[in-house]
Design an enzyme around this catalytic site. Sequence first.
Site, mmCIF file in Angstrom:
data_model
loop_
_atom_site.group_PDB
_atom_site.id
_atom_site.type_symbol
_atom_site.label_atom_id
_atom_site.label_comp_id
_atom_site.label_asym_id
_atom_site.label_seq_id
_atom_site.Cartn_x
_atom_site.Cartn_y
_atom_site.Cartn_z
ATOM 1 N N LYS A 142 -4.138 -7.314 -1.599
ATOM 2 C CA LYS A 142 -4.477 -6.515 -0.439
ATOM 3 C C LYS A 142 -4.576 -5.053 -0.860
ATOM 4 C CE LYS A 142 -4.416 -9.710 2.826
ATOM 5 N NZ LYS A 142 -5.562 -10.003 3.717
ATOM 6 N N ASP A 151 -8.997 -7.746 -1.656
ATOM 7 C CA ASP A 151 -9.270 -7.859 -0.228
ATOM 8 C C ASP A 151 -8.942 -6.529 0.435
ATOM 9 O OD1 ASP A 151 -9.684 -8.510 2.381
ATOM 10 O OD2 ASP A 151 -8.063 -9.981 2.525
ATOM 11 N N GLU A 194 -13.511 -8.754 -1.413
ATOM 12 C CA GLU A 194 -13.615 -9.263 -0.048
ATOM 13 C C GLU A 194 -13.597 -8.126 0.967
ATOM 14 O OE1 GLU A 194 -11.129 -12.296 2.904
ATOM 15 O OE2 GLU A 194 -10.606 -12.157 0.769
ATOM 16 N N ASP A 211 -16.024 -11.184 5.350
ATOM 17 C CA ASP A 211 -15.015 -11.909 6.108
ATOM 18 C C ASP A 211 -15.083 -11.466 7.564
ATOM 19 O OD1 ASP A 211 -12.818 -13.132 7.226
ATOM 20 O OD2 ASP A 211 -11.337 -12.148 5.983
ATOM 21 N N LYS A 218 -13.108 -19.076 8.061
ATOM 22 C CA LYS A 218 -11.756 -19.239 8.596
ATOM 23 C C LYS A 218 -11.870 -20.044 9.886
ATOM 24 C CE LYS A 218 -9.781 -14.996 6.647
ATOM 25 N NZ LYS A 218 -9.267 -13.633 6.937
#
Length: 279
Positions: A75, A102, A130, A159, A183
């Site tokens: 992250k 991400d 991402e 995403d 997702k």
Amino acid sequence: MSIYLCSSPTKARAGVEMAVIDAVANSIRIPLWRLFGGASNSVTTDITIPIVTPNEAAQLAAKYRGQGFQTLKLKVGKNLNSDIEVLKAIRLVHPDCSFILDANEGYTANQAIEVLDRLNEMGVTPVLFEQPVHRDDWEGLRDVSIAAMEKYRVAVAADESCRGLLDAQKIIHGNLAHVINIKLAKLGVLGALEVIDAARKAGIALMIGGMVETRIAMGFAGHLTAGLGCFSFIDLDTPLLLSEDPVYGGYEASGPVYKFKNARGHGGFLHLDNNNGWT
């Protein structure tokens, strides 16, 4: 039938769809991964390192290396310089790992490209970047995707920018990203299958991820992933990060590998104690 819990309209739809599909698989006495195509009965996931100090990140990376995790999802996006220091610390203790970055919409396009430039100076090339920019910054997403691929052969995933089939079509037709992250809690099961079909027809790579979910929802996503066999990036680690696991069955986890059995349907169930709480 297994129980699927939810807390929003999209998640509610996903939960109902999961339960119905699980019931179908149970009725014909096959596991979900076979219902979805039977390509495989196992998947290998990455594992996430949150935004922490470099020392904490290094400790987590060393632990995950010992457990067999080869791909670490980091992250990033809060502070560029801090992100670089965390990456350096992880590299020292897990030099052979693969990185997924991400940003959760945290960078501008210029900052995202600078991250890749500075990583290249360190000799580090992530396998995926991402959602580097805000979900509605379509121009920025395209700019990062072009620069990442042309300069460093790094794929960029959409995403938060992909909230349904219309978004997926915009990404595909505009060449805005190289990968779409699926997702189930975000798209619903049927919505996810629509996006998967569109991406496969267009030759766009796929990632599977999730929200903060137990192995009921994550296990369903794992069954789908194994059965379809079309995902290039697998990020189904949240059950491993929960302090308690309220579910038993569904699959066997050995480090990063989830293996699905031949039990009917999902195969996992909530484990309740006498006080209606998690054991």
